[in-house]
Scaffold this active site. Structure first.
Site, PDB file in Angstrom:
ATOM      1  N   HIS A  26       0.818  -1.216   0.000  1.00 61.02           N
ATOM      2  CA  HIS A  26       0.000   0.000   0.000  1.00 61.02           C
ATOM      3  C   HIS A  26       0.849   1.262   0.000  1.00 61.02           C
ATOM      4  CE1 HIS A  26       0.750   0.893   4.274  1.00 61.02           C
ATOM      5  NE2 HIS A  26       0.473  -0.377   4.565  1.00 61.02           N
TER       6      HIS A  26
ATOM      7  N   CYS B 103       2.957  -4.744   6.760  1.00 66.87           N
ATOM      8  CA  CYS B 103       2.635  -4.452   5.359  1.00 66.87           C
ATOM      9  C   CYS B 103       3.875  -3.985   4.599  1.00 66.87           C
ATOM     10  CB  CYS B 103       1.547  -3.385   5.277  1.00 66.87           C
ATOM     11  SG  CYS B 103      -0.107  -3.999   5.679  1.00 66.87           S
TER      12      CYS B 103
END
Length: 252
Positions: free
Chosen positions: A114, A130
């Site tokens: 992301h 992440c």
């Protein structure tokens, strides 16, 4: 007779739908490799290394999962639920694009590639698991990547092509890819010219260190790109491409 015809029609449609969602056919021309040892993401298309990006990964090695996963959802401006921050808000640490991964029993809700609202974090080990990218670069990747695209996350000293081959992906190396080979024993520095300098420039450019042209001339721009690369890899920053720098480039 009409009911039988309808049943055949429905069955045929379901067969075509099933064919359309098979992961093996949905994204066979694309795959992604994330190497935590260098904090880089490589995007492959049609068997060739297309682009390499800097990323941020987990603040400890165990946080970002390793293995083979798939992109299972794509979200524009995902809200940051933990902090009650809406999608698109400049305070949102998830940035503007979310590529969810089916890692550790989750379905794109916990782990993802992301964006981020803190560009200075890219390239570092700072996330809770992440994979962070610059917003403008994750936008590019988001627009290109299809659902079910395979994602390999690993910690390796090998080249991206070697990692790809080890995971069953056939790739074609090219002089423009980050796996271009620089001859053993080569030492390059400012003022050098030739095909080997051109290979160096191609490799640096793909890795995100622009030489502002690939002309085979080791000038100021190539010197600056080499120094930035050396600094990021914690090498001696002297602009000289010797054995240590060549090894860090993955050229041997």
């Amino acid at each position: 007779m009409i009911k039988k015809w309808l049943a055949v029609l429905i069955l045929t449609c379901l067969m075509f739908v099933g064919i359309g969602i098979k992961p093996s056919q949905a994204a066979t021309s694309q795959f992604i490799i994330i190497n935590k040892s260098t904090n880089q993401l490589a995007y492959y298309e049609n068997g060739k290394l297309y682009k390499v990006f800097k990323v941020a990964t987990g603040k400890s090695p165990s946080l970002t999962p390793e293995g083979k996963f798939k992109v299972v959802n794509k979200i524009v401006n995902r809200p940051y639920y933990t902090g009650h921050i809406p999608g698109g808000d400049p305070r949102n640490p998830l940035g503007n694009r979310w590529l969810g991964l089916n890692a550790r029993g989750t379905w794109g809700t916990t782990y993802a590639i992301h964006g981020n609202n803190n560009p200075s974090s890219i390239g570092k080990y700072v996330s809770h698991g992440c994979v962070r990218m610059y917003d403008n670069e994750v936008e590019w990747l988001f627009d290109r990547v299809k659902l079910s695209t395979p994602v390999v996350i690993t910690t390796s000293s090998k080249s991206f092509d070697s990692i790809a081959n080890a995971n069953g992906y056939k790739v074609t190396s090219s002089s423009g890819g980050s796996n271009a080979v620089i001859p053993t024993g080569t030492v390059l520095k400012k003022g050098n010219r030739g095909a080997t300098v051109k290979k160096l420039q191609q490799k640096l450019t793909v890795l995100g260190y622009s030489t502002k042209g690939i002309d085979g001339i080791f000038g100021n721009n190539t010197d600056q790109a080499v120094r930035k690369f050396q600094k990021d890899r914690h090498l001696k920053v002297d602009g000289i491409v010797g054995p240590a720098t060549i090894k860090a480039l993955g050229g041997l």
